[in-house]
Design an enzyme around this catalytic site. Sequence first.
Site, PDB file in Angstrom:
ATOM      1  N   GLY B  53     -40.340   9.649   1.821  1.00  0.00           N
ATOM      2  CA  GLY B  53     -40.387   9.626   3.273  1.00  0.00           C
ATOM      3  C   GLY B  53     -41.676   9.142   3.901  1.00  0.00           C
ATOM      4  O   GLY B  53     -41.914   9.383   5.080  1.00  0.00           O
ATOM      5  N   ASP B 122     -31.474   8.310   2.150  1.00  0.00           N
ATOM      6  CA  ASP B 122     -31.789   8.127   0.730  1.00  0.00           C
ATOM      7  C   ASP B 122     -30.788   8.912  -0.095  1.00  0.00           C
ATOM      8  O   ASP B 122     -30.131   9.828   0.402  1.00  0.00           O
ATOM      9  CB  ASP B 122     -33.209   8.609   0.409  1.00  0.00           C
ATOM     10  CG  ASP B 122     -33.733   8.004  -0.896  1.00  0.00           C
ATOM     11  OD1 ASP B 122     -34.568   7.095  -0.835  1.00  0.00           O
ATOM     12  OD2 ASP B 122     -33.294   8.449  -1.989  1.00  0.00           O
ATOM     13  N   ASP B 138     -25.704   7.167  -0.413  1.00  0.00           N
ATOM     14  CA  ASP B 138     -25.873   5.961  -1.220  1.00  0.00           C
ATOM     15  C   ASP B 138     -25.647   4.769  -0.298  1.00  0.00           C
ATOM     16  O   ASP B 138     -24.567   4.621   0.268  1.00  0.00           O
ATOM     17  CB  ASP B 138     -24.824   6.017  -2.337  1.00  0.00           C
ATOM     18  CG  ASP B 138     -24.678   4.699  -3.073  1.00  0.00           C
ATOM     19  OD1 ASP B 138     -25.538   3.817  -2.872  1.00  0.00           O
ATOM     20  OD2 ASP B 138     -23.712   4.569  -3.835  1.00  0.00           O
ATOM     21  N   LYS B 216     -37.403  -4.582   0.521  1.00  0.00           N
ATOM     22  CA  LYS B 216     -38.065  -4.878  -0.739  1.00  0.00           C
ATOM     23  C   LYS B 216     -37.242  -5.892  -1.522  1.00  0.00           C
ATOM     24  O   LYS B 216     -36.016  -5.856  -1.528  1.00  0.00           O
ATOM     25  CB  LYS B 216     -38.219  -3.602  -1.557  1.00  0.00           C
ATOM     26  CG  LYS B 216     -38.955  -3.832  -2.861  1.00  0.00           C
ATOM     27  CD  LYS B 216     -39.078  -2.582  -3.706  1.00  0.00           C
ATOM     28  CE  LYS B 216     -39.829  -1.504  -3.011  1.00  0.00           C
ATOM     29  NZ  LYS B 216     -40.449  -0.524  -3.865  1.00  0.00           N
TER      30      LYS B 216
END
Lengths: 1114, 380
Positions: B53, B122, B138, B216
């Site tokens: 977090g 998450d 998910d 990412k």
Amino acid sequence: MAQTSPPHPQTQLQHNFVLSPITALEFYLAGPSSSYLLAGEDTWLKIYDVATSHLVNQLRVFRSQPIHGIHAWKSEDGTSTTEGAFLIWGGQSVMVLSPSLVKSLIQGTALPELPTEFQVPDWIYDGILFSSNGEVQGALVTAHNEIVTLTLSSNGNLFQLGPVVSPSRPILYSANLTFLGNGTILVAGGTVFGEIIVWKFHLDSSPPPQWEVLYVFTGHEGSVFGVTISPEIEVAPGSKIRLLGSCSDDRTIRIWDITDRQLAVTQNGGEIDSKTLGEARETGFGGNSEVKEENKNDSTRGVAVAMGHLSRIWHVKFGEYTPGLEGPINVYSFGEDTTRQRWELSLDLAGSQGPKGALKHCTTDSCHSGKNIWSAAVSNREGQASFIATGGADGKIVISGGNPTPGLDGGYEEFDLSLAFDDVLEQIQRNSETPSMDPLPKGNAKHAFQKYAFLSDSRVITTTSPGRIFAAGIQETPKWKEIQLPDEVVADLRSYNVMKSVAMDTVVLGSSAGNIYLLQHGKSIRLVGKLSGKIQDVLPLVGAGVQDWQAVITVLGDDRAYILSYNALTDEATIGGLTLSLPEHYIATAAAQVGSTIILGSRVGVVTLYPPSEDNTDTIPPGYSCRDPKTKDAITAIVPLPGSSSDFLTTCRDGKYRIYSLGKENCAFTLYHEISPPMGMIEGAWFTSTEKPELILHGFKGKQFIHYNDTTSTVLASIECGGAHRSFDVISPRTNPNAFRLIFTKSSHLRFYSQPSASLRTLKEGGHGREIRAVACSATFKYIATAAEDTIIRIWTYSPTRPGIKCLATLEKHSSGIQSLQWLGDDCLISSAGSEELFVWRITQIDSHYETLAVKCEAVWNFCTKDKDLRIMSFDTSNVSSGGVNHELAIALSNSTVHTYSYNPKSGEFEFGSEARYTGACPMQLRYMPNGEDIMVAYTDGRLAIWTRPLYEPPPQAEMKLANKAPLGMGLLVKLHQSSIKSLDAVSPRGGRWIIATGGDDNALIITELGLDDMGKYKVGGRYRVSSAHGAAVTGLRIVRNEEDLIEVVTVSNGQRIKLWRAEPGRDGRGMRISLQDNKYSGIADAGDVEVISSGKVMVGGVGLEVWDFNPLK
Amino acid sequence: MGKSSKDKRDAYYRLAKEQGWRARSAFKLLQLDEEFNLFENVTRVVDLCAAPGSWSQVLSRVLIKNEKFGRHAWEDREAKFRQSMLKVIPSESKPQENSQQHQETKYVEPRSRPDVKIVSIDLQPISPLPGVITLRADITHPATVPLLLKALDPSHDSETSTNQQAQQPVDLVISDGAPDVTGLHDLDIYVQSQLLFAALNLALCVLKPGGKFVAKIFRGRNVDLLYAQLKVFFEKVNVAKPRSSRASSVEAFIVCINFQPPEGFKASLEEPLGVGGRLSELQQQQQDPISQSEPSKAGDDGITEVILEDLSGSDNKNRWIAPFIACGDLSAFDSDASYKLAADHVSLPPVQPPTAPPYKRAIELRRQNGGAYGKPVVSK
Ligand SMILES: C[S@@+](CC[C@H](N)C(=O)[O-])C[C@H]1O[C@@H](n2cnc3c(N)ncnc32)[C@H](O)[C@@H]1O
């Protein structure tokens, strides 16, 4: 640079060789006696003959995708002569090799055209071919639990992909398919969240496709990395079960019962329950996202659970079993820890809850170096022992199992016996004809076995605490008899004795009374001499002779050792013709004769020479004596190198073996080679008497006894023995070390182990088991060194013919990932790593029949900080300024400093020179400028600095030395890349110019021209950038061509492309033109370096290694 | 390895503990923001793959508490001092200009942003944070779309609404998701790209036109295919590497600016992007193929940008390399370098213990059994 020179032809890159992880394996049992192993190495399919290990053929299947799976299919109803077809997949690519193509591959005939590479919409985890309604069809399962069907044309080529079908689409980490017949496929998928979904897909149903979820298993606590469906196993006549094996991140292996007990197949499948999927709910770990009400109780179908492996488990497979379940079912697991483990699953079918059972751990075999077994295959054919094959990240393929191949084994039997003293006594009494000695009473708890010796391949002998000697001849199993001894000998040998095998069929015994006996097979024992005290040891004089042998006898408290000589002609053994005077407190533990020099080794690691006495005295005084400073452990064996009269090898309980060479006149010796094979204590060594001798070692590693082929780096046997310090003896045929017998004591039992061949066989040699970070070629291209994250350095030679590269030596001394490598000439290598390690290695070629490179660590840089936690990122050497005597060494440390030293190769010592401290940014690359003084350093901030001698005048009286100690000054600083400079190469001045090529984390390739200004200061001429030279960081770069008017650069990247660039002066003579000459897929992921290894060839190192040719386009 | 050894080797690990961040990743987001002004005019944000977090902490502290973080948060004073001593900065760029630019880019925010909404998702539970809605889900699962829509707009009813488009869209979607890498490089890259597509799919449902998307990415094989696919939806796509991300790691961040969904495009969970042919169809429809020669940011640094002659004949269809941008200025700590710690350095405990790995039980069992799994068994 002239503009008028004829244009240079374009330069092209051509793939030459690859050694990379084995990512797929499959057995292809072509006929009753022909078995092949199919392996996927990068984009290549390689076919090996299992019996001979030969590479039968290889084929590049995909253009730029490694193979991840192979399915070999053979029609069940066909005769044994029709070839099967191969289904091959990797990523999203799939290809079918038709029977005719398979046939030409196996026979090595000209290949027909390669079939089309199809693309599936998603990543493929498994695939099968099967025949249904007389037609060959196929199916694939993808990473989203979807089935894609394949239609083949009549000649067996892949023709068309079917629609995608799935009951639900979680992301999988593994999947497996089995064809059930009747147009039905069974699918098992393991999810990221630890669930396993088992479902059925009905092929022949008219659209929409029909499917049915059978089970959802929960229980694993981490991603499921492997699932495997067993064949139907007959447990009783007419009763069959089917099992599922799974393995996970949670380090467990689980077995589930997936027997279909419903008689009628419900054809109810159908639509996705969009409501359940569309509902807002939390998912993820613990959410059991796919479990619906009707599947809540599925997990009671768990049959067995076991925990194993040190890290993640990648695969689980079922092996052989006896139909009717008379024995256990073999299960194999394969993991990140490079081990293969065998388990026995025993089942209890009586319960009402379905079969329950237990997994018993049986064996653990470490098969590969580094990390990860990426592929495994187990052949399953009824009535035949399974073959088990593993493929590692190291590119090696290891195989075991199968029925023994006659001719390949060494003629030894396979057994593993554990006998109590009374068991042996009973056998003796059963086997004895006319005992002349009193039978030993049974049930005496004090009776124990003492020493063991092999008389020959088929005869072993043991002394016992009652002083009696038992012998066994081995035909299939050992048959024990007692050797008839006179009463006084029994009394003499009682409670204490030493025994050594000294020659064929011959042992020498010594007693506490000082008596020496000779016992030869078929003859009575005889006393050959008496010495003054308790016999400490009998040390065969290795290398002294085979027929006429000699042994060194040591006596407790005696300052001399005695030589026992045997004359075969007269059959006479005599003691004391020659004695060796021992240094003070010397306990000899090994002896050998090299040339005419006798060499002893001691219990504290001293090696002592006894050159032949000149004045024919009977007592030879000790000559040169030396102990390796790092050891105080016993020398366990001394062995002359085959075909050499001056080189010898010693083994030591410190786990190392060393090779020395006798100097002139045998008055000293020097260390050439020092290596730690993977065992903790080496107890003995010998060379095979094959055309190319191989070095065989044995010793202890923890609780295991290891029999090891050092030449091929293969563990030939690993036997749980309880640890070191016990009586034992070993024997192998001199020409076949794979056959092996070991006899030893374990918990007062006699254990006798015998194997006809090594349990594991290397089908294909591998390399590093982790990412290669540096590749360096020696001055004349003689050797190539590679160094990797696995902390190992390997030295190779390259030959353009198969197998391409051959590993000559592995250097294991670093304790953390290696960063940089460099050769000085052809015989000195320097390596640097994390934990402030920098080693200088000396490499020598030994003059012996034993082909090996002798390697020793000659010097260790020792200016470490207290915590030893800096990394030595890069270094360079120069011998310009010292006139070639000493080497200047500059090293770049991760704390932003550069240090210089002067290294003296004679003394192995470093002397500090000066230091340069940068901003805090980490240095990545370092090079001496051609003047041998200035140092070019590239940093993580994208800048390149040149550090020079400080520009201030030393005070007149100050010594040169002092001036030396002043920090370096910054001669130039230039910004090149946006972030880390990952690769760099430079070529020497032409007309006072340098050209520097750099590759960055920013994907750019930059060519920088450097010159000197009128004041002699460095000055940048121009900087030329190709911004998006690669799709990812440019991690390796080498200038491969440097001519008057052009340079050529090879770059490699994390993006797995290898590119060749040409830079030449701009059209009007100004600026620079850069062209991309070639751009190819490279199989090397995470490339770390590229190096020229001979003219027109470069090697790329990363996850594996590759050789590429670069040549003018024809 | 001792605790302070990690403090030495990883300056950002140490800084995170000192500044109260749950993970060193906080600096990656702060440095990305410094370069791209990610939080400018942003009130509604979705943080995907957010555990433990630290990114959500950044959002909470910047958007709700109105705190400001600049380079002083990660500045290495000594580096700055040494840079001026070694003339690293003046030799190339004028410092005045630099700071001026810095001031200009620091937009003025109202004291407190109205109607801030932050939703974090998450697989692992995230400990509560002020003003942040945390969900355990998910992101690759279809059920996560309605879950997120409901969190963004409590009146959303997944039972009745077939609409998978947020009624009140968000300004920014960020995702720091990464799988547990296996070491099998192409599989890891594939799984990572699936996480990226899952994040993109969610973004397509909730992002307002003009919005930003940061995720990412692993810069490995075929990353140029991914770049080209992202370019279908956004005006600008850059790949950025914050200084707090190790140079030795394949990780980088894709920063997509100005969301421009293609004409007639509707996000659909039955037809998610990432598998199947939908994306390549969209790519075909795109009007102008993207050219590689987009001017790069670093064009004004005195380095001559070469017009490349490509003679290799390789097929670059559907491939495009997003311009690379390094972020976090030069005086930032270097995540690859080792630092000397003060003599009295005390290694702080992490702000949050890392989430338990699935093999935890295996480790415990091993410890109980004294190192091995159960009793050793005789081979054969
Ligand atoms: C690098 S961490 C994120 C760190 C975070 N940004 C922070 O600053 O604290 C990656 C996270 O991705 C999460 N993740 C991986 N796969 C996921 C998935 N399929 N759905 C949701 N989260 C996922 C992991 O649980 C992990 O917490």
